[in-house]
Scaffold this motif. Structure first.
Motif, PDB file in Angstrom:
ATOM      1  N   LEU A  39       0.833  -1.195   0.000  1.00 53.34           N
ATOM      2  CA  LEU A  39       0.000   0.000   0.000  1.00 53.34           C
ATOM      3  C   LEU A  39       0.868   1.245   0.000  1.00 53.34           C
ATOM      4  CD1 LEU A  39      -2.328  -1.236   2.875  1.00 53.34           C
ATOM      5  CD2 LEU A  39      -2.932  -1.208   0.449  1.00 53.34           C
ATOM      6  N   ARG A  40       0.481   2.236  -0.800  1.00 55.56           N
ATOM      7  CA  ARG A  40       1.234   3.496  -0.796  1.00 55.56           C
ATOM      8  C   ARG A  40       1.078   4.174   0.561  1.00 55.56           C
ATOM      9  NH1 ARG A  40      -1.948   8.441  -3.563  1.00 55.56           N
ATOM     10  NH2 ARG A  40      -4.086   7.838  -3.121  1.00 55.56           N
ATOM     11  N   GLU A  41       2.154   4.876   0.998  1.00 48.66           N
ATOM     12  CA  GLU A  41       2.158   5.525   2.296  1.00 48.66           C
ATOM     13  C   GLU A  41       1.821   7.017   2.218  1.00 48.66           C
ATOM     14  OE1 GLU A  41       5.852   4.876   4.277  1.00 48.66           O
ATOM     15  OE2 GLU A  41       5.726   2.691   4.161  1.00 48.66           O
ATOM     16  N   THR A  42       1.915   7.597   1.037  1.00 55.59           N
ATOM     17  CA  THR A  42       1.728   9.045   0.898  1.00 55.59           C
ATOM     18  C   THR A  42       0.703   9.330  -0.194  1.00 55.59           C
ATOM     19  OG1 THR A  42       3.453   9.348  -0.780  1.00 55.59           O
ATOM     20  CG2 THR A  42       4.147   9.376   1.536  1.00 55.59           C
ATOM     21  N   ARG A  43       0.573  10.614  -0.524  1.00 53.82           N
ATOM     22  CA  ARG A  43      -0.382  11.036  -1.556  1.00 53.82           C
ATOM     23  C   ARG A  43       0.016  10.545  -2.945  1.00 53.82           C
ATOM     24  NH1 ARG A  43       3.240  14.927  -0.669  1.00 53.82           N
ATOM     25  NH2 ARG A  43       4.091  16.102  -2.442  1.00 53.82           N
ATOM     26  N   GLN A  44       1.295  10.212  -3.134  1.00 54.69           N
ATOM     27  CA  GLN A  44       1.758   9.783  -4.446  1.00 54.69           C
ATOM     28  C   GLN A  44       1.479   8.305  -4.672  1.00 54.69           C
ATOM     29  OE1 GLN A  44       5.931  11.448  -4.077  1.00 54.69           O
ATOM     30  NE2 GLN A  44       5.426  12.184  -6.140  1.00 54.69           N
ATOM     31  N   ASP A  86      -0.319 -21.829  -7.265  1.00 54.15           N
ATOM     32  CA  ASP A  86       0.193 -21.474  -5.942  1.00 54.15           C
ATOM     33  C   ASP A  86       1.629 -21.927  -5.690  1.00 54.15           C
ATOM     34  OD1 ASP A  86      -0.089 -24.189  -5.421  1.00 54.15           O
ATOM     35  OD2 ASP A  86      -1.740 -23.948  -4.000  1.00 54.15           O
ATOM     36  N   GLU A  87       2.235 -22.637  -6.660  1.00 53.74           N
ATOM     37  CA  GLU A  87       3.660 -22.939  -6.489  1.00 53.74           C
ATOM     38  C   GLU A  87       4.552 -21.803  -6.993  1.00 53.74           C
ATOM     39  OE1 GLU A  87       2.600 -25.165 -10.403  1.00 53.74           O
ATOM     40  OE2 GLU A  87       1.683 -24.817  -8.430  1.00 53.74           O
ATOM     41  N   ASN A  88       3.956 -20.806  -7.643  1.00 54.91           N
ATOM     42  CA  ASN A  88       4.734 -19.658  -8.112  1.00 54.91           C
ATOM     43  C   ASN A  88       5.232 -18.813  -6.944  1.00 54.91           C
ATOM     44  OD1 ASN A  88       2.759 -18.916 -11.100  1.00 54.91           O
ATOM     45  ND2 ASN A  88       4.444 -20.320 -10.824  1.00 54.91           N
ATOM     46  N   ASN A  89       6.441 -18.300  -7.087  1.00 61.12           N
ATOM     47  CA  ASN A  89       6.974 -17.314  -6.157  1.00 61.12           C
ATOM     48  C   ASN A  89       6.768 -15.935  -6.764  1.00 61.12           C
ATOM     49  OD1 ASN A  89       7.949 -19.226  -4.271  1.00 61.12           O
ATOM     50  ND2 ASN A  89       9.748 -19.585  -5.547  1.00 61.12           N
ATOM     51  N   ILE A  90       6.229 -15.033  -5.974  1.00 58.45           N
ATOM     52  CA  ILE A  90       5.898 -13.694  -6.448  1.00 58.45           C
ATOM     53  C   ILE A  90       6.802 -12.693  -5.741  1.00 58.45           C
ATOM     54  CG2 ILE A  90       4.062 -11.961  -6.620  1.00 58.45           C
ATOM     55  CD1 ILE A  90       2.089 -14.382  -6.425  1.00 58.45           C
ATOM     56  N   CYS A  91       7.294 -11.736  -6.499  1.00 52.48           N
ATOM     57  CA  CYS A  91       8.171 -10.711  -5.933  1.00 52.48           C
ATOM     58  C   CYS A  91       7.707  -9.333  -6.410  1.00 52.48           C
ATOM     59  CB  CYS A  91       9.620 -10.956  -6.351  1.00 52.48           C
ATOM     60  SG  CYS A  91      10.785  -9.707  -5.740  1.00 52.48           S
ATOM     61  N   PHE A  92       7.656  -8.393  -5.482  1.00 56.66           N
ATOM     62  CA  PHE A  92       7.369  -6.997  -5.798  1.00 56.66           C
ATOM     63  C   PHE A  92       8.606  -6.167  -5.488  1.00 56.66           C
ATOM     64  CE2 PHE A  92       3.079  -8.512  -4.308  1.00 56.66           C
ATOM     65  CZ  PHE A  92       2.493  -8.536  -5.566  1.00 56.66           C
ATOM     66  N   ARG A  93       9.047  -5.390  -6.477  1.00 52.34           N
ATOM     67  CA  ARG A  93      10.133  -4.437  -6.248  1.00 52.34           C
ATOM     68  C   ARG A  93       9.557  -3.032  -6.332  1.00 52.34           C
ATOM     69  NH1 ARG A  93      14.521  -7.231 -10.315  1.00 52.34           N
ATOM     70  NH2 ARG A  93      15.194  -8.929  -8.937  1.00 52.34           N
ATOM     71  N   VAL A  94       9.762  -2.270  -5.294  1.00 49.66           N
ATOM     72  CA  VAL A  94       9.224  -0.913  -5.246  1.00 49.66           C
ATOM     73  C   VAL A  94      10.161   0.014  -6.008  1.00 49.66           C
ATOM     74  CG1 VAL A  94       8.489   0.970  -3.749  1.00 49.66           C
ATOM     75  CG2 VAL A  94       8.125  -1.408  -3.036  1.00 49.66           C
ATOM     76  N   LEU A  95       9.630   0.697  -7.001  1.00 47.63           N
ATOM     77  CA  LEU A  95      10.400   1.666  -7.773  1.00 47.63           C
ATOM     78  C   LEU A  95      10.286   3.033  -7.102  1.00 47.63           C
ATOM     79  CD1 LEU A  95       9.138   0.554 -11.314  1.00 47.63           C
ATOM     80  CD2 LEU A  95      11.101  -0.317 -10.009  1.00 47.63           C
ATOM     81  N   GLU A  96      11.390   3.740  -7.029  1.00 47.59           N
ATOM     82  CA  GLU A  96      11.444   5.043  -6.361  1.00 47.59           C
ATOM     83  C   GLU A  96      10.959   4.952  -4.911  1.00 47.59           C
ATOM     84  OE1 GLU A  96       9.652   8.244  -8.654  1.00 47.59           O
ATOM     85  OE2 GLU A  96       9.740   7.004 -10.468  1.00 47.59           O
ATOM     86  N   PRO A  97      11.478   4.021  -4.122  1.00 44.51           N
ATOM     87  CA  PRO A  97      10.945   3.803  -2.774  1.00 44.51           C
ATOM     88  C   PRO A  97      11.135   4.982  -1.824  1.00 44.51           C
ATOM     89  CG  PRO A  97      12.968   2.554  -3.095  1.00 44.51           C
ATOM     90  CD  PRO A  97      12.588   3.107  -4.432  1.00 44.51           C
ATOM     91  N   GLU A  98      12.178   5.789  -2.058  1.00 46.16           N
ATOM     92  CA  GLU A  98      12.368   6.945  -1.182  1.00 46.16           C
ATOM     93  C   GLU A  98      11.340   8.030  -1.464  1.00 46.16           C
ATOM     94  OE1 GLU A  98      14.788   5.628  -3.012  1.00 46.16           O
ATOM     95  OE2 GLU A  98      16.258   4.828  -1.570  1.00 46.16           O
ATOM     96  N   ASN A  99      11.003   8.236  -2.740  1.00 40.35           N
ATOM     97  CA  ASN A  99      10.044   9.274  -3.110  1.00 40.35           C
ATOM     98  C   ASN A  99       8.600   8.798  -3.044  1.00 40.35           C
ATOM     99  OD1 ASN A  99      12.185  11.051  -3.706  1.00 40.35           O
ATOM    100  ND2 ASN A  99      12.346  10.240  -5.790  1.00 40.35           N
TER     101      ASN A  99
END
Length: 253
Positions: free
Chosen positions: A117-122, A191-204
């Motif tokens: 979930l996004r933490e800010t207005r962006q 359900d045997e798949n491994n899922i990965c999320f990489r956050v782009l621009e995590p500081e901003n």
């Protein structure tokens, strides 16, 4: 059988009358558990099992809360007979391995879903990988979640994700208010798949990761897999079992 109850007044009152009618063992020496409360208390009890705080035993829940989707109907009579005839439903949790921008790693389990979930207005910008392959280079959204079949009628359904039959060996990958790709409607994955999320621009564009009630803020990467070795057992009255309830949710109006 052992007895657990939430702190709600209705649960405590039910616990008192059950204790007068039936003989209960200490949860540490019991073979099954009766849990009195709502869905939140059931999830709390299951997480205690996953974390080793109480024995991993089959649980027969009786609803003394609000919705009670994971619970059976409250009745004082015939408890032993109901438990002897109960249908056992096995559910496997998701494992979340979340790495923060600062390099710390946190591991939590989720019975329903893991959501970013996004933490800010962006809006958040998230790269999505399945078994190491990039399937979405950039998902611009309020968030994204991975749901088990058991959790598919909860947050996942509210985010317009699919209902998954409990027997389906699938996971739902559902975007939360996607902006780009605008027409991406999510995916159903083995359900045997491994899922990965990489956050782009995590500081901003900071993002938090939530596994049921456990939140990790400012994540850079979240890896998700189904943990079959830590399966849990829920007990239901045969005429009102969880698999049937989930299936019938497809026809709810």
């Amino acid at each position: 059988m052992g007895l657990l109850a939430s702190n709600r007044e209705a649960s405590q009152a039910a616990s008192a009358v059950l204790a007068q009618r039936y003989q209960f063992a200490d949860p540490d020496s019991a073979e099954t558990l009766v849990a009195l409360g709502g869905d939140g208390f059931m999830l709390h009890t299951l997480h205690r099992m996953l974390e080793g705080e109480c024995p991993n035993l089959p649980v027969f829940g009786m609803n003394r809360g609000t919705v009670g989707f994971l619970m059976n109907e409250w009745r004082l009579e015939d408890l032993a007979e109901r438990m002897a005839q109960a249908k056992a439903i096995r559910v496997a949790p998701l494992e979340m391995r979340a790495t923060t921008v600062g390099g710390d790693t946190f591991v939590h389990a989720a019975i329903n879903e893991i959501s970013l979930l996004r933490e800010t207005r962006q809006t958040a910008k998230i790269e999505v990988l399945v078994d190491g392959r990039v399937v979405l280079p950039e998902l611009v959204c309020d968030g994204v979640l991975v749901s088990t079949p058991a959790g598919s009628t909860a947050y996942n359904l509210s985010a317009h994700g699919p209902i998954l039959p409990l027997q389906a060996k699938m996971l739902a990958l559902t975007a939360i208010s996607p902006f780009r790709p605008r027409r991406w409607s999510g995916a159903i994955l083995p359900d045997e798949n491994n899922i990965c999320f990489r956050v782009l621009e995590p500081e901003n564009r900071p993002v938090s990761a939530v596994a049921d009630q456990y939140e990790v803020r400012d994540v850079a990467k979240v890896e998700i897999r189904l943990d079959r070795e830590r399966s849990l057992t829920l007990l239901f009255d045969p005429e009102h079992a969880l698999d049937e309830r989930i299936a019938m949710e497809q026809f709810a109006t």
